[in-house]
Design an enzyme around this catalytic site. Structure first.
Site, mmCIF file in Angstrom:
data_model
loop_
_atom_site.group_PDB
_atom_site.id
_atom_site.type_symbol
_atom_site.label_atom_id
_atom_site.label_comp_id
_atom_site.label_asym_id
_atom_site.label_seq_id
_atom_site.Cartn_x
_atom_site.Cartn_y
_atom_site.Cartn_z
ATOM 1 C CG ASN A 170 -0.320 -0.133 2.523
ATOM 2 O OD1 ASN A 170 0.796 -0.641 2.632
ATOM 3 N ND2 ASN A 170 -0.997 0.309 3.564
ATOM 4 N N GLY A 254 3.025 -11.230 10.928
ATOM 5 C CA GLY A 254 4.060 -10.788 11.856
ATOM 6 C C GLY A 254 4.372 -11.826 12.908
ATOM 7 C CD GLU A 271 2.892 -0.124 10.312
ATOM 8 O OE1 GLU A 271 1.700 -0.491 10.480
ATOM 9 O OE2 GLU A 271 3.335 0.290 9.242
ATOM 10 C CB CYS A 305 -1.272 0.391 8.481
ATOM 11 S SG CYS A 305 0.027 1.617 8.311
ATOM 12 C CB SER A 461 2.040 9.771 8.212
ATOM 13 O OG SER A 461 1.241 8.645 8.498
ATOM 14 C CD GLU A 478 9.053 1.049 10.337
ATOM 15 O OE1 GLU A 478 9.520 -0.071 10.072
ATOM 16 O OE2 GLU A 478 8.164 1.599 9.663
#
Length: 500
Positions: A170, A254, A271, A305, A461, A478
């Site tokens: 994405n 994950g 993440e 996300c 973000s 991150e």
């Protein structure tokens, strides 16, 4: 034209990907060389379903070659000065900005994003290379006062080693640079496995890394099909030469990668999935709340996300919020191919993604929800932006992450109720709420069980801010000044026997 009555003429037109030849790479990139796999796999335009490229299908053999190359390169790359690494990252950043149009086209055709969003992603992706080129020179250790007079205590920061970077479709460019920029700044080398849907963006980044002068073996890219992903992933998670794994994707995947990494006790950054609540309190500025909802929900057709998944609206403003939101959807959303400048909503990544949204809508309606806008699956992987009212907390769309253009609204009465609903999830990546009550802002921000909070803001973000979740949304952070720490070990050095 009313976008909710049907798909525009996207399927009736021909769209072709036109980028400069050096950036259109279809081979793997290992140790500074372009390599073939034993076979190839197709990359499809999700808007039309047509093939846009066939790409080398790398397997376990190529994965091992990449790990070995990265380890050999690490032995020299870690000796580069921070200033040298900084300069190379900056050159890479400059090349991304110079080629932003072509890089954005690759995203639009393999991912489906509208061109405006793809250009935004390239700017975002480049910003991580710029940021970490600067942070490379700020990896400081510590001198700690010792209790004994004949010794000194030093804490040194050193790169962990080879890092496996496994990224989603994405954000096919930004998810790579956010991880790789930090890794290279710290002195690590990397092997990148991009998503099978979007390998072209990763390979274009490899071409530009080579042009920037990043040494052979420091940055490696392994495209592979969905069928070969498990075997390649196993090498990247179990090889003893790999010391770090950074993954963005689903919580279930994950967990598998963490189990595979456990035998060799690798460092991991994860993440993982989100299920973001979006709370609108009676005190909110309704216009700002509606704008925030539009930005948070419909960016990349709801395939981010951190996009809002559950909309909790207080009784006092519920009806007005619904009305304003419906009008905004009518006025602002247009379905189509991402290369059409009028498009704001592209396709979902594949048919399975559209089927999931359809399943969530049908479940909600069968349990009493009301469709106020959209609600229909269209050709291929297109789905109408959909607004649901009368949603309850036991419906699928309120208990699972939809990852599509579905906006379900749940009515609530008091603040405590909203927080209880918002926190009743095993994941906690992002959360949003709108309020003008300062006391309420502090209470809710501190009590939301998420790693990131948007207060009166739907787009949160930022390169400078830490990105990551709590609970089963992941481990580590991150971006920001903390991003480099994920790729560093702290070594304690006790220097004794010093005369006074």
């Amino acid at each position: 034209m009313d976008v909710f009555r049907g798909l525009p003429t996207v399927m009736q037109r021909q769209y072709s990907l036109d980028v400069s030849a050096p950036l259109f790479r279809t081979q793997g990139y290992v140790n500074g060389q372009w390599i073939n796999g034993a076979s190839t796999f197709p990359v499809l335009d999700p808007a039309t379903g047509e093939e846009i490229a066939t790409v080398a299908d790398c397997g376990p053999i190529e994965a091992k070659l990449a790990v070995d190359a990265a380890y050999k390169a690490f032995c020299s790359w870690k000796q580069y000065t921070a200033k040298e690494r900084s300069g190379l990252l900056r050159k890479w950043y400059d090349l991304l900005m110079l080629n932003k149009e072509d890089l954005a086209k690759l995203i639009t055709f393999e991912c489906g994003k509208p061109m405006k969003e793809s250009l935004g992603e390239i700017a975002y992706a480049a910003s991580f290379l710029e940021w970490f080129s600067e942070e490379a020179r700020r990896v400081y250790g510590d001198v700690v006062p010792a209790t004994a007079k004949d010794r000194k205590i030093l804490l040194l920061k050193q790169p962990v080693g080879v890092a496996s970077i496994i990224t989603p479709w994405n954000f096919p460019s930004a998810m790579i640079t956010r991880k790789v920029g930090a890794a290279l700044a710290a002195g690590c080398t990397v092997v990148v496995k991009p998503a099978e849907d979007t390998p072209l963006s990763a390979l274009a980044l490899a071409e530009l890394a080579e042009q920037a002068g990043i040494p052979a073996g420091v940055f490696n890219v392994l495209p592979c099909s969905r069928e070969k992903t498990p075997s390649v992933g196993k090498i990247l998670c179990t090889d003893p030469l790999v010391r770090k794994i950074s993954f963005t994707g689903s919580t279930s995947t994950g967990k598998i990668l963490m189990k595979q990494a456990a035998d060799t006790v690798k460092r991991v950054s994860m993440e993982l999935g989100g299920h973001a609540p979006f709370i609108v309190f009676d005190s909110a500025d309704l216009d700002k709340a509606v704008a925030g909802a539009m930005n948070s929900k419909f960016r990349n057709s709801g395939q981010t996300c951190v996009c809002s998944n559950r909309f909790l609206v207080q009784n006092g403003i519920h009806d007005r919020f619904i009305e304003k939101l419906g009008k905004a959807m009518d006025a602002e959303l247009r379905l189509g191919h991402g290369s059409d400048p009028n498009t704001t909503q592209g396709p979902l990544i594949n048919v399975q993604a559209a089927e999931k949204v359809e399943r969530h809508v049908k479940d909600a309606v069968s349990h009493g929800a009301t469709v106020l806008r959209g609600g229909q699956r269209l050709d291929g992987s297109f789905f109408q932006p959909t607004l649901l009212a009368d949603v309850t907390t036991d419906m699928l769309c309120a208990t699972e992450e939809t990852f599509g253009p579905l906006l379900p609204v749940i009515r609530f009465t008091i603040e405590e109720e909203a927080l209880a609903i918002a926190n009743a999830s095993s994941v906690g990546l992002a959360g949003y709420f709108f309020s003008k009550d300062v006391s309420q802002i502090w209470r809710v921000a501190e009590n939301l069980e998420v790693g990131m909070v948007g207060v009166n803001e739907g787009l949160i973000s930022a390169t400078e801010a830490s990105f990551g979740g709590v609970k089963q949304s992941g481990i580590g952070r991150e971006g920001s000044k903390y991003g480099v720490d994920e790729y560093l070990d702290v070594k304690y050095m006790c220097f004794g026997g010093l005369s006074q």
